[in-house]
Design a protein around this motif. Structure first.
Motif, mmCIF file in Angstrom:
data_model
loop_
_atom_site.group_PDB
_atom_site.id
_atom_site.type_symbol
_atom_site.label_atom_id
_atom_site.label_comp_id
_atom_site.label_asym_id
_atom_site.label_seq_id
_atom_site.Cartn_x
_atom_site.Cartn_y
_atom_site.Cartn_z
ATOM 1 N N ARG A 103 19.860 21.725 17.311
ATOM 2 C CA ARG A 103 19.014 20.582 16.981
ATOM 3 C C ARG A 103 17.630 21.062 16.540
ATOM 4 O O ARG A 103 17.417 22.215 16.312
ATOM 5 N N SER A 104 16.715 20.120 16.411
ATOM 6 C CA SER A 104 15.306 20.396 16.075
ATOM 7 C C SER A 104 15.100 20.821 14.624
ATOM 8 O O SER A 104 14.217 21.604 14.324
ATOM 9 N N ARG A 105 15.906 20.278 13.722
ATOM 10 C CA ARG A 105 15.724 20.572 12.299
ATOM 11 C C ARG A 105 15.322 19.339 11.495
ATOM 12 O O ARG A 105 15.180 19.400 10.291
ATOM 13 N N GLY A 106 15.149 18.197 12.175
ATOM 14 C CA GLY A 106 14.901 16.927 11.488
ATOM 15 C C GLY A 106 13.698 16.951 10.568
ATOM 16 O O GLY A 106 13.799 16.635 9.385
ATOM 17 N N LEU A 107 12.546 17.322 11.096
ATOM 18 C CA LEU A 107 11.356 17.334 10.255
ATOM 19 C C LEU A 107 11.384 18.456 9.233
ATOM 20 O O LEU A 107 10.801 18.328 8.150
ATOM 21 N N GLN A 108 12.084 19.555 9.525
ATOM 22 C CA GLN A 108 12.274 20.610 8.520
ATOM 23 C C GLN A 108 13.041 20.038 7.323
ATOM 24 O O GLN A 108 12.705 20.337 6.170
ATOM 25 N N LEU A 109 14.060 19.234 7.594
ATOM 26 C CA LEU A 109 14.822 18.605 6.504
ATOM 27 C C LEU A 109 13.957 17.625 5.722
ATOM 28 O O LEU A 109 13.973 17.622 4.489
ATOM 29 N N VAL A 110 13.216 16.792 6.424
ATOM 30 C CA VAL A 110 12.333 15.833 5.748
ATOM 31 C C VAL A 110 11.328 16.588 4.883
ATOM 32 O O VAL A 110 11.095 16.220 3.728
ATOM 33 N N HIS A 111 10.754 17.648 5.417
ATOM 34 C CA HIS A 111 9.789 18.472 4.680
ATOM 35 C C HIS A 111 10.433 19.053 3.411
ATOM 36 O O HIS A 111 9.818 19.058 2.337
ATOM 37 N N ALA A 112 11.659 19.541 3.524
ATOM 38 C CA ALA A 112 12.345 20.165 2.388
ATOM 39 C C ALA A 112 12.793 19.139 1.337
ATOM 40 O O ALA A 112 12.776 19.436 0.143
ATOM 41 N N LEU A 113 13.183 17.950 1.758
ATOM 42 C CA LEU A 113 13.756 16.960 0.850
ATOM 43 C C LEU A 113 12.722 16.072 0.163
ATOM 44 O O LEU A 113 12.957 15.579 -0.936
ATOM 45 N N SER A 114 11.578 15.874 0.810
ATOM 46 C CA SER A 114 10.581 14.949 0.272
ATOM 47 C C SER A 114 9.500 15.692 -0.507
ATOM 48 O O SER A 114 9.350 16.904 -0.378
#
Length: 141
Positions: A103-114
Motif C-alpha cells: 500500500r501507500s502508493r495512492g498519492l504517488q499515482l495521483v502525482h504521476a497521473l495528474s
C-alpha cells in the motif's frame, strides 16, 4: 446519491457528489466521474488515468481524512479538476513507498497521473485536488 450541478463563470457546470462514509465511496465517485467525462465528450482512454486518480483521492479521504464528504469535478479551458473534501485536518504527504509495501502508493499515482495536485484547508476540514489537461473530442476535430 444525487449529483448536483452549478454553473460557474466561463466553465461547464461543476458536478458535486456527496460521498458515503464507507468502502463504496471510491466506486460511487468513479461512476460519477465517468458519467461526467462521457457527458463532456471524453473517450475512455482519456478517462482511465482520471478514474484511477479519483479512486486514490477518495480512498485516501476515507482512510486518512477521518470522513469523506463530497467530490467535485470541474472542467474549464481544457483543464479538468477533481476535488475530494474530507473532515480531516491532517495534510496529505507524498512519500516514497517501500518496494515491498502493498500500500501507500495512492498519492504517488495521483502525482504521476495528474498535471498538478495539492490540498487546501476549508470549513470543516480540507480538500485534496488534482488537475488534468484534457481537450474535449469535439475540440480536437
Amino acid at each position: 446519491m444525487t449529483m448536483s450541478k452549478t454553473r460557474s463563470e466561463a466553465s461547464l457546470p461543476v458536478v458535486s457528489l456527496p460521498l458515503p462514509v464507507d468502502v463504496t465511496a471510491p466506486a460511487i465517485a468513479r461512476q460519477a466521474v465517468r458519467a461526467t467525462l462521457v457527458s463532456l465528450g471524453f473517450d475512455d482512454l482519456a478517462a482511465d488515468d482520471i478514474l484511477l486518480a479519483t479512486s486514490e483521492l477518495v480512498t485516501n479521504a476515507f482512510e486518512h481524512g477521518e470522513k469523506p464528504d463530497r467530490l467535485e469535478v470541474e472542467y474549464a479551458e481544457g483543464r479538468l479538476t477533481l476535488r475530494v473534501f474530507d473532515s480531516g485536518s491532517g495534510r496529505p504527504k507524498l512519500k516514497e513507498p517501500s518496494p515491498m509495501a502493498a500500500r501507500s502508493r495512492g498519492l504517488q499515482l495521483v502525482h504521476a497521473l495528474s498535471d498538478d495536485w495539492g490540498h487546501e484547508p476549508c470549513d470543516g476540514g480540507k480538500y485534496v485536488w488534482a488537475v488534468f489537461s484534457l481537450r474535449r473530442a469535439d475540440a480536437q476535430a
